[in-house]
Design an enzyme around this catalytic site. Sequence first.
Site, PDB file in Angstrom:
ATOM      1  N   ALA A 155      30.704   7.310  36.590  1.00  0.00           N
ATOM      2  CA  ALA A 155      30.822   5.886  36.271  1.00  0.00           C
ATOM      3  C   ALA A 155      30.766   5.666  34.766  1.00  0.00           C
ATOM      4  O   ALA A 155      29.685   5.493  34.186  1.00  0.00           O
ATOM      5  CB  ALA A 155      29.719   5.106  36.984  1.00  0.00           C
ATOM      6  N   TRP A 214      36.681   0.615  38.264  1.00  0.00           N
ATOM      7  CA  TRP A 214      37.611   1.717  38.561  1.00  0.00           C
ATOM      8  C   TRP A 214      36.852   2.967  38.994  1.00  0.00           C
ATOM      9  O   TRP A 214      37.289   4.077  38.677  1.00  0.00           O
ATOM     10  CB  TRP A 214      38.472   2.081  37.347  1.00  0.00           C
ATOM     11  N   GLU A 221      41.176   9.376  33.025  1.00  0.00           N
ATOM     12  CA  GLU A 221      40.646  10.495  32.211  1.00  0.00           C
ATOM     13  C   GLU A 221      41.375  10.588  30.870  1.00  0.00           C
ATOM     14  O   GLU A 221      41.692  11.678  30.390  1.00  0.00           O
ATOM     15  CB  GLU A 221      40.681  11.811  32.992  1.00  0.00           C
TER      16      GLU A 221
END
Length: 383
Positions: free
Chosen positions: A126, A158, A364
């Site tokens: 998170a 998300w 990422e």
Amino acid sequence: MPDRSFLAWPFFEARHRDHAERLEQWCKQHLPVDHSDVDAACERLVAMLGRDGWLMPTAIDPDDPQPLDVRTLCITRETLARHDGLADFAFAMQGLGTGAISFFGDDPQKQWLKKTRSGEALSAFALSEPRSGSDVANMDMTARRDGADFVLDGEKTWISNAGIADLYVVFARTGEAPGAKGISCFLVPADTPGLEIAERIDVIAPHPMARLVFNDCRVPASAMIGKSGDGFRIAMSVLDVFRSTVGGAALGFARRALDESISRATSRELFGAPLFDLQMVQGHIADMALDVDAAALLVYRAAWTKDMGAARVTREAAMAKLYATDRAQSVIDKAVQLHGGDGVRKGHIVESLYREIRALRIYEGASDVQKVVIARQVMGGTA
Ligand SMILES: Cc1cc2nc3c(=O)[nH]c(=O)nc-3n(C[C@H](O)[C@H](O)[C@H](O)COP(=O)(O)OP(=O)(O)OC[C@H]3O[C@@H](n4cnc5c(N)ncnc54)[C@H](O)[C@@H]3O)c2cc1C
């Protein structure tokens, strides 16, 4: 028949080839699973992967700590993604969610890894917030020291696996310094009072995902992973390892698209001959194969470099993720084109690959951010 010739490349050892072969057989037997309930599907996939030992490479063994083998992670993601995107997701989250514990956790925190490696517990990472996705250092969430505890307040969004995870690795501002140097990392079990699932988020390739709210969420000071103020560095170290594996997943999706396209081009008759006889189609197939091989070289170069003991592989991992995800998008788009109407028919494999691949260029570290990272690295700076 997927091309497996890359396994003969010098990046790999016999144990990697054996792993790839055994996993391929397992995938043929067990995948794909039914995706109609993604939460249930992911829980089932983690249980199945854990039961049969495939989650072991996702985290270190607390009883025998060895560095993670990034080549094994990439081969596993590539193979799972080729068979079932949700299986790759379930595998990947067990690693991303626990990376901070593997690399920086203390002994009691590492006990969680026994459960995540065996599939008894699911993990989540998170980091992102509504105001700070790419701009991570600008996060708002706070962790305030209160006696023997920290009190977490704020939002994360998300968050993959949110709602089904048993533990969350959470980054919050502890205020040692402004920006990146004032963030710390915490291990928060899912049943901690004050941690709530505020909103489920639906995405084009569905998987468990939600926005989390932390409201007076109290954890003991022992929940801090690593040192106070080191959270940003911890997050970047985790991404440094797992970013190459996103390239591995992209490679799996691209290989599947190429295989489906070869099969389609050789079985579909047009103008009295197989589709493959058209030279423009051969050109597309050649471009796809070239993209797949070039991406594989960058992905496994990054993984190999890390496995050979490099402290950081920022440049290699950024190149691998950027190139493999971008090229996979192009390969899959060509596959959709070669399948004609079937390529956009709901439920067709290339239609689902088209949806699966898109988010990999965003999470990422978005592709644009990877370019900034690479540019800084080649200019000799730090990213
Ligand atoms: C499917 C999916 C799963 C996710 N899972 C997780 C998870 O498990 N845990 C978690 O913490 N987060 C997760 N995320 C969040 C993800 O990491 C963020 O969406 C991502 O970092 C981008 O942040 P943002 O959405 O706020 O977009 P923004 O930060 O607003 O960026 C939008 C766009 O701006 C551009 N941009 C941004 N920065 C730059 C720059 N420096 N230079 C040039 N262009 C730039 C890029 O094109 C970028 O896509 C997930 C996201 C998705 C879509």
